[in-house]
Design an enzyme around this catalytic site. Structure first.
Site, short mmCIF file in Angstrom:
data_model
loop_
_atom_site.label_atom_id
_atom_site.label_comp_id
_atom_site.label_asym_id
_atom_site.label_seq_id
_atom_site.Cartn_x
_atom_site.Cartn_y
_atom_site.Cartn_z
N CYS A 55 -39.42 -12.09 34.93
CA CYS A 55 -39.18 -11.64 33.56
C CYS A 55 -39.24 -12.82 32.59
O CYS A 55 -38.70 -13.89 32.87
CB CYS A 55 -37.81 -10.97 33.48
N CYS A 59 -32.03 -14.39 29.85
CA CYS A 59 -30.64 -13.96 30.04
C CYS A 59 -29.97 -14.85 31.10
O CYS A 59 -30.42 -14.87 32.26
CB CYS A 59 -30.60 -12.49 30.46
N CYS A 62 -29.09 -13.77 34.74
CA CYS A 62 -30.03 -12.93 35.48
C CYS A 62 -30.96 -13.70 36.43
O CYS A 62 -31.75 -14.54 35.99
CB CYS A 62 -30.87 -12.11 34.51
N CYS A 99 -31.13 5.52 38.71
CA CYS A 99 -31.55 4.66 37.61
C CYS A 99 -32.62 3.69 38.11
O CYS A 99 -32.47 3.07 39.16
CB CYS A 99 -30.33 3.92 37.09
N CYS A 131 -32.41 8.00 34.97
CA CYS A 131 -32.12 6.97 33.96
C CYS A 131 -33.11 5.82 34.16
O CYS A 131 -33.57 5.59 35.27
CB CYS A 131 -30.69 6.50 34.19
N CYS A 191 -26.82 4.80 27.47
CA CYS A 191 -26.00 4.04 28.40
C CYS A 191 -26.00 2.60 27.94
O CYS A 191 -27.06 1.96 27.90
CB CYS A 191 -26.58 4.17 29.80
N ARG A 263 -18.43 3.16 33.61
CA ARG A 263 -18.98 2.87 34.94
C ARG A 263 -18.54 1.50 35.45
O ARG A 263 -18.81 0.48 34.82
CB ARG A 263 -20.51 2.95 34.91
S1 SF4 Z 1 -31.55 -9.09 32.27
FE1 SF4 Z 1 -33.05 -10.14 33.57
S2 SF4 Z 1 -34.68 -8.64 33.84
FE2 SF4 Z 1 -33.46 -7.94 32.09
S3 SF4 Z 1 -34.43 -8.82 30.29
FE3 SF4 Z 1 -32.86 -10.30 30.91
S4 SF4 Z 1 -33.96 -11.73 32.27
FE4 SF4 Z 1 -35.24 -9.90 32.08
#
Ligand code: SF4
Length: 329
Positions: A55, A59, A62, A99, A131, A191, A263
């Protein structure tokens, strides 16, 4: 899907609830919970990563962000049949909501999106609440998903607006709110929740709850996650949050958004049965099943079945709106 609950909470009011003595807080949230939900009912959901890793976003929590060096096994979008087999298995194991998560910044109008549309149709045909969590979404894409039978769309706020830039810099808080608006506009169930334990302070936790509870309509579903730190991510060394911090989040969410499904999401793997029982008492009424939550560990099926037995919980059926009382709180 319209609800009649207060959406004009002030931060001061939420702060007062959040900081009330813990046993009073649990008593109050438990009372609200019993007013609007069957307290023995817990919905079991399954979350499948249909496209993992790589990705472009940053974040900090993540492991799927391409820029961090983690053990996540990257894979491109799964085939529709493969996903439908997993959904069928999840249904047979007791899940009523399925989901599908893709590690995308945003949805693009391409063949992958067409495949996701087919997945949505297929899961919907299985009689499950379907979802998706696919990143940012335009209003046209939201309508396409709705037409394919999408029941809910997950897009978390993650944290407060103030702390947000410490966690993510590649998209704005406003971007997130726009996606939520697009989802709501398409009449898809919303959600949205967040994660605690990322280094935020109490005001940030309250701030996030305030944003959710003052949206034009409350989200139908509010996931509360405790960070599961993953090696290789910037938050790998964060300390575990205490159960009382989780309980405060869940209880406050339950009181200010009485009808929402709250949740108990990531972080269950580090909680014992008694701690999870406290979360249910405080108003949580859903868990994610399966030994993985996207890419992080989660308690296994047998463990959860035992928990349901010991706590005498019953799985909630799909599409079951608990009775909407019209009282304005
Ligand atoms: S949480 Fe992870 S998968 Fe989702 S947008 Fe952020 S970096 Fe990408």
């Amino acid at each position: 899907m319209t609800n009649h609950f207060r959406t004009n909470w002030t931060k001061e009011e939420i702060t007062e609830i959040f900081n009330s003595p813990i046993l009073d807080l649990i008593y109050r949230s438990s009372t609200v919970h019993r007013q609007f939900h069957d307290p023995r009912e817990v919905q079991v959901c399954t979350l499948l990563s249909v496209k993992t890793g790589g990705c472009p976003e940053d974040c900090s929590y993540c492991p799927q962000a391409a820029r961090y060096h983690t053990d996540v096994k990257v894979h491109k979008l799964l085939e529709v049949d493969e996903v439908l087999t997993k959904a069928q298995e999840a249904k047979e194991a007791g899940s009523t909501r399925f989901c599908m998560g893709a590690a995308w910044r945003e949805v693009r109008d391409n063949r992958d999106f067409d495949k996701v549309i087919d997945m949505v149709k297929g899961v919907n045909n299985l009689g499950m609440e379907v979802c998706c969590t696919l990143g940012m979404l335009t209003s046209e894409q939201a309508v396409k998903l709705k037409e394919a039978g999408l029941y809910a769309y997950n897009h978390n706020l993650d944290t407060s607006e103030e702390f947000y830039n410490d966690i993510i810099t590649t998209r704005t808080y406003k971007d997130r709110l726009v996606t939520l608006e697009n989802v709501r506009h398409a009449k898809i169930s919303v959600c949205s929740g967040g994660i605690i334990g990322m280094g935020e302070n109490e005001n940030d936790r309250i701030g996030m709850l305030h944003t959710l509870a003052t949206l034009p309509e409350h989200p139908e579903s509010v996931p509360v996650n405790a960070l599961v730190p993953v090696e290789g991510t910037p938050l790998e060394d964060q300390e575990k949050v205490s159960i009382w911090e989780m309980v405060r989040m869940i209880a406050t969410a339950r009181i200010i958004m009485p009808k929402a499904m709250v949740r108990l999401s990531a972080g269950r793997v580090r909680m014992n049965l008694e701690e999870q029982a406290l979360c249910f008492l405080a108003g949580a009424n859903s868990i994610f099943a399966g030994d993985k939550l996207l890419t992080t560990p989660n308690p296994g099926l047998v463990q959860d079945q035992e928990m349901f037995q010991v706590l005498q919980l019953k799985p909630r059926k799909a599409f079951q709106e608990s009775e909407l009382k019209t009282t304005v709180l």
